[in-house]
Write an enzyme that holds these catalytic residues in place. Structure first.
Site, PDB file in Angstrom:
ATOM      1  N   SER A  85       0.834  -1.198   0.000  1.00  0.00           N
ATOM      2  CA  SER A  85       0.000   0.000   0.000  1.00  0.00           C
ATOM      3  C   SER A  85       0.877   1.260   0.000  1.00  0.00           C
ATOM      4  CB  SER A  85      -0.961  -0.040   1.183  1.00  0.00           C
ATOM      5  OG  SER A  85      -1.932   0.962   1.065  1.00  0.00           O
ATOM      6  N   ASP A 121      -9.917  -3.893  -5.343  1.00  0.00           N
ATOM      7  CA  ASP A 121      -9.271  -3.010  -4.377  1.00  0.00           C
ATOM      8  C   ASP A 121      -9.856  -1.609  -4.465  1.00  0.00           C
ATOM      9  OD1 ASP A 121      -7.582  -1.563  -2.744  1.00  0.00           O
ATOM     10  OD2 ASP A 121      -5.731  -2.415  -3.562  1.00  0.00           O
ATOM     11  N   HIS A 156      -8.111  -4.803  -0.764  1.00  0.00           N
ATOM     12  CA  HIS A 156      -6.798  -4.204  -0.519  1.00  0.00           C
ATOM     13  C   HIS A 156      -5.839  -5.122   0.232  1.00  0.00           C
ATOM     14  CE1 HIS A 156      -4.006  -0.965  -0.617  1.00  0.00           C
ATOM     15  NE2 HIS A 156      -4.010  -0.754   0.685  1.00  0.00           N
TER      16      HIS A 156
END
Length: 351
Positions: free
Chosen positions: A186, A272, A307
């Site tokens: 991320s 995501d 995610h």
């Protein structure tokens, strides 16, 4: 979460036109030159963790404008020779946490430098230890909009400079052989991309479901944080959109990805909502486009994940991928590498 972004076939071909500032290279060269006037390693102190198979040091290095940045440095115990180092950047809201939470890379035979994230560490994990000493004007809660009216004052400029300096620090560590890979999930993935562009002689880049890519598109495509911090800021600070968008052009990881030279391994999750897959593919497809290099690039695709991406499955892919690029002499061969695209529902793309 349903599929919401471009179809996979379109993602593979997605190469958006970019709006880079004309002075991007000059801006970053000056920013890094100022940071590098400070000696990179400030302190390297041994730490007793109770682990017998991993040795640990508490590291402080000089980041943006020389500010002290904390990190953990871990190595497999009993290895006397120099080792390559994997530099890891942390996801949004987290800090370096406890050293014993970072055992993957040292137990695989690598040195491992875990960079703390200035001003973060209060949302998950086991804390951060690095304050952000730079003030800012009005900002939305979170880190994204601190100083966002100018690239010189932007929090993201400081954070990406810290990431580049972490690479410098990794090369200067005791027991390091000069080879460096960068990785993260991320926000950490976005910082790995940025470090690969800002320090283009890194040996390998591994970016999992990366944040900070094609930021302007992400703001319009998802209503999830952290991108929505920018929306909330502009909803109150009307009339500042032009200044904010100009700042984001300097800190968009896609622009830095074009300058990279190293082999890269990406991952994207097609559901995501935090880091939309098209923004990840923008960085992947533009990788090394300006550098003149022709590195190998791979992307692992997780069609049914949000995610969290590939989680531990992606870690296994990374281990095999990095072993080919940064082998560690004198360690036991862990056996055949798993085939990345074997599990049902996944697919690898290589270029």
């Amino acid at each position: 979460m349903p599929l919401f972004d471009l179809p996979l076939a379109a993602l593979r071909e997605y190469l958006p036109t970019l709006d880079e500032p004309a002075d991007l290279d000059k801006f970053w060269a000056g920013t890094l030159d100022r940071a590098r006037t400070a000696e990179v390693l400030v302190e390297v102190l041994p730490v007793e963790t109770g682990l017998s198979l991993v040795e640990t040091w508490d590291v402080t290095f000089a980041g943006h404008d020389g500010a002290p940045i904390r990190a953990w440095y871990l190595r497999p115990a009993g290895i006397e020779g120099d080792l390559p180092v994997v530099v890891e950047f942390i996801g949004y809201g987290g800090g370096r946490s406890e050293a014993i939470e970072h055992l993957l890379w040292p137990t695989a035979g690598y040195g491992h430098l875990v960079m703390d994230t200035r001003g973060q560490g209060g949302r998950w994990g086991s804390r951060g230890d690095t304050p952000d000493p730079v003030g800012s004007g009005p900002a939305a809660p979170g880190s994204m909009t601190r100083g966002i009216d100018s690239p010189e004052t932007s929090y993201l400029t400081r954070l990406m400079t810290d990431a580049a300096r972490a690479v410098d620090a990794a090369r200067a560590l005791p027991g390091a052989d000069g080879r460096v890979a960068v990785t993260g999930n991320s926000q950490g993935g976005g910082l790995a991309i940025a470090a690969g562009g800002l320090v283009p002689d890194v040996d390998a880049v591994m970016a999992n479901v990366p944040f900070l890519c094609q930021i302007r598109r992400a703001i319009d495509l998802t209503d999830a944080d952290p991108y929505q911090e920018i929306v909330r800021y502009l909803a109150v600070n009307r009339g500042r959109e032009a200044a904010v968008e100009n700042t984001l052009r300097y800190v968009d990881a896609v622009h830095l990805a074009r300058r990279a030279r190293a082999d890269a391994l990406f991952s994207a999750a097609l559901r995501d909502m935090t880091c939309p897959p098209s923004t990840v593919f923008a960085a992947f497809n533009h990788w090394a486009g300006l550098s003149g290099a022709t590195p190998r690039k791979d992307i692992e695709i997780y069609p049914f994940n949000n995610h969290e991406g590939g989680a531990a499955t992606q870690n296994m892919v990374q281990l095999a991928w990095l072993r080919e690029r940064m082998p560690v002499a004198g360690l036991r061969n862990p056996g055949p590498a798993p085939t990345p695209s074997t599990p049902a529902g996944r697919g690898a793309s290589r270029a």
